[in-house]
Design an enzyme around this catalytic site. Structure first.
Site, PDB file in Angstrom:
ATOM      1  N   GLN A  34      -7.963  12.100   0.070  1.00 18.46           N
ATOM      2  CA  GLN A  34      -6.684  11.442  -0.183  1.00 18.46           C
ATOM      3  C   GLN A  34      -6.850  10.134  -0.954  1.00 18.46           C
ATOM      4  O   GLN A  34      -5.890   9.395  -1.143  1.00 18.46           O
ATOM      5  CB  GLN A  34      -5.914  11.213   1.119  1.00 18.46           C
ATOM      6  CG  GLN A  34      -6.504  10.228   2.095  1.00 18.46           C
ATOM      7  CD  GLN A  34      -5.769  10.254   3.434  1.00 18.46           C
ATOM      8  OE1 GLN A  34      -5.861  11.218   4.193  1.00 18.46           O
ATOM      9  NE2 GLN A  34      -5.031   9.184   3.726  1.00 18.46           N
TER      10      GLN A  34
ATOM     11  N   HIS B  74      -1.963   0.464  15.134  1.00 16.92           N
ATOM     12  CA  HIS B  74      -2.476   1.728  15.663  1.00 16.92           C
ATOM     13  C   HIS B  74      -2.319   1.790  17.179  1.00 16.92           C
ATOM     14  O   HIS B  74      -1.935   2.825  17.734  1.00 16.92           O
ATOM     15  CB  HIS B  74      -3.958   1.890  15.317  1.00 16.92           C
ATOM     16  CG  HIS B  74      -4.253   2.016  13.862  1.00 16.92           C
ATOM     17  ND1 HIS B  74      -4.886   1.018  13.148  1.00 16.92           N
ATOM     18  CD2 HIS B  74      -4.011   3.020  12.976  1.00 16.92           C
ATOM     19  CE1 HIS B  74      -5.037   1.405  11.894  1.00 16.92           C
ATOM     20  NE2 HIS B  74      -4.508   2.608  11.754  1.00 16.92           N
TER      21      HIS B  74
ATOM     22  N   SER C 204      -2.165  -3.565   8.512  1.00 16.29           N
ATOM     23  CA  SER C 204      -2.876  -2.539   7.761  1.00 16.29           C
ATOM     24  C   SER C 204      -4.363  -2.817   7.823  1.00 16.29           C
ATOM     25  O   SER C 204      -4.789  -3.983   7.871  1.00 16.29           O
ATOM     26  CB  SER C 204      -2.412  -2.544   6.296  1.00 16.29           C
ATOM     27  OG  SER C 204      -3.252  -1.735   5.500  1.00 16.29           O
TER      28      SER C 204
ATOM     29  N   GLY D 247      -9.424   4.706  11.041  1.00 15.02           N
ATOM     30  CA  GLY D 247     -10.254   3.653  11.602  1.00 15.02           C
ATOM     31  C   GLY D 247      -9.827   2.260  11.168  1.00 15.02           C
ATOM     32  O   GLY D 247      -8.713   2.061  10.690  1.00 15.02           O
ATOM     33  N   ALA D 248     -10.752   1.292  11.342  1.00 13.50           N
ATOM     34  CA  ALA D 248     -10.437  -0.124  11.116  1.00 13.50           C
ATOM     35  C   ALA D 248      -9.142  -0.451  11.863  1.00 13.50           C
ATOM     36  O   ALA D 248      -8.195  -0.972  11.289  1.00 13.50           O
ATOM     37  CB  ALA D 248     -10.334  -0.440   9.635  1.00 13.50           C
ATOM     38  N   LEU D 249      -9.130  -0.125  13.141  1.00 19.48           N
ATOM     39  CA  LEU D 249      -7.902  -0.142  13.922  1.00 19.48           C
ATOM     40  C   LEU D 249      -7.382  -1.556  14.166  1.00 19.48           C
ATOM     41  O   LEU D 249      -8.141  -2.522  14.222  1.00 19.48           O
ATOM     42  CB  LEU D 249      -8.128   0.557  15.263  1.00 19.48           C
ATOM     43  CG  LEU D 249      -8.592   2.017  15.182  1.00 19.48           C
ATOM     44  CD1 LEU D 249      -8.691   2.622  16.580  1.00 19.48           C
ATOM     45  CD2 LEU D 249      -7.672   2.849  14.309  1.00 19.48           C
TER      46      LEU D 249
END
Length: 284
Positions: A60, A36, A188, A30-32
């Site tokens: 992770q 992405h 990012s 998410g937080a595209l």
């Protein structure tokens, strides 16, 4: 359509995807951003149907605070995807933790022939076990023909290829070039946590890699590493976690150059408490 249940997702894909069609898969947390989206565009150019997962995978993360701070913006993410991808060819899977892990949020253990023991694996214990766990789950649920990953996480890309190879899954893993902001910073989701000033300063990460790339052609590995380290020593706002030159194939750090070998420079730096990673191919 958006699914939160993997069982309903499986039923949907059985009905939606024709036997002659291929599925491209882009896993995300998410937080595209446009990085992405570039993966999704590549996937839909190669495949008939696109499945995108949006899931912040707890196993992770070795740092609980990092997990808590990780942005969660599912509604905005879906709106961004639909802006660029035809909804007729799109399925989104955005589950909760329990749908993926059940009652116990625990990672399996994986062996990637040593790829997991260096750099990110050494600095973030258990990280790649978490990556393998979520990808095994997603691959089995979605059954994609191809899956698309950005080269910003180059070590992860190599590990995913190794996972598929060892499990003998019939999935083609595609690595896609790093998408960058105008001044070079690798796109990012973590960039959103930076102040405008820090985001501007963070271009040093890419600039240092570009300088290392030029320097590496005529100088030793040791001196190239020293050059990058000195750049960050002059910048008190940064903490350089590591800059490593490694073999592209084995990911093992190297100390000497050989002709016809492929090398890559890997960097991790912190600014305003945000951990940023990047890498570049190096040629001798």
């Amino acid at each position: 359509m958006i699914f939160k249940s993997h069982k309903l997702l499986v039923e949907h894909l059985k009905k939606k995807v024709k036997s002659s069609e291929t599925i491209g898969f882009v896993p995300t947390m998410g937080a595209l951003h446009n990085g992405h989206i570039s993966l999704m565009k590549e996937a839909i150019s190669q495949c008939d149907q696109l499945v995108v997962s949006i899931f912040v995978n707890p196993t992770q993360f070795d740092n609980k605070k990092d997990l808590e701070k990780y942005p969660r913006t599912v509604n905005n993410d879906v709106a961004l995807i639909k802006k660029y991808i035809n909804a007729d060819n799109l399925t989104v899977y955005a589950p909760g933790v329990e749908d993926v892990y059940g009652k116990k949020t625990v990672a399996k253990t994986y062996h990637y022939d040593g790829l997991e023991n260096v750099m990110e694996g050494a600095n973030r214990p258990g990280h790649f076990d978490g990556v393998g766990t979520i990808l095994e789950f997603l691959f089995k649920v979605i059954n994609p023909d191809q899956a698309f990953f950005g080269e910003k996480d180059f070590q992860q890309l190599q590990i995913v290829k190794k996972l598929v190879e060892k499990q003998k899954w019939n999935i083609k893993i595609r690595g896609c070039p790093v998408e960058r902001e105008p001044h070079g910073l690798a796109m990012s989701s973590r960039n959103e946590r930076l102040s405008p000033e820090a985001r501007e300063k963070a271009q040093l990460i890419y600039a240092s890699l570009q300088l290392a790339k030029k320097y590496f052609r005529q100088h030793s590995i040791k001196n190239t590493q020293k050059l990058v380290e000195q750049l960050f020593e002059k910048e008190p706002d940064f903490e350089l976690e590591y800059f490593t030159i490694a073999s592209e194939e084995t990911l093992k750090p190297v100390t000497r150059k050989y002709k016809n070998h492929h090398y890559r420079g890997f960097i991790v730096a912190h600014i305003e408490g945000v951990r940023l990673i990047d890498n570049t191919a190096l040629y001798s």
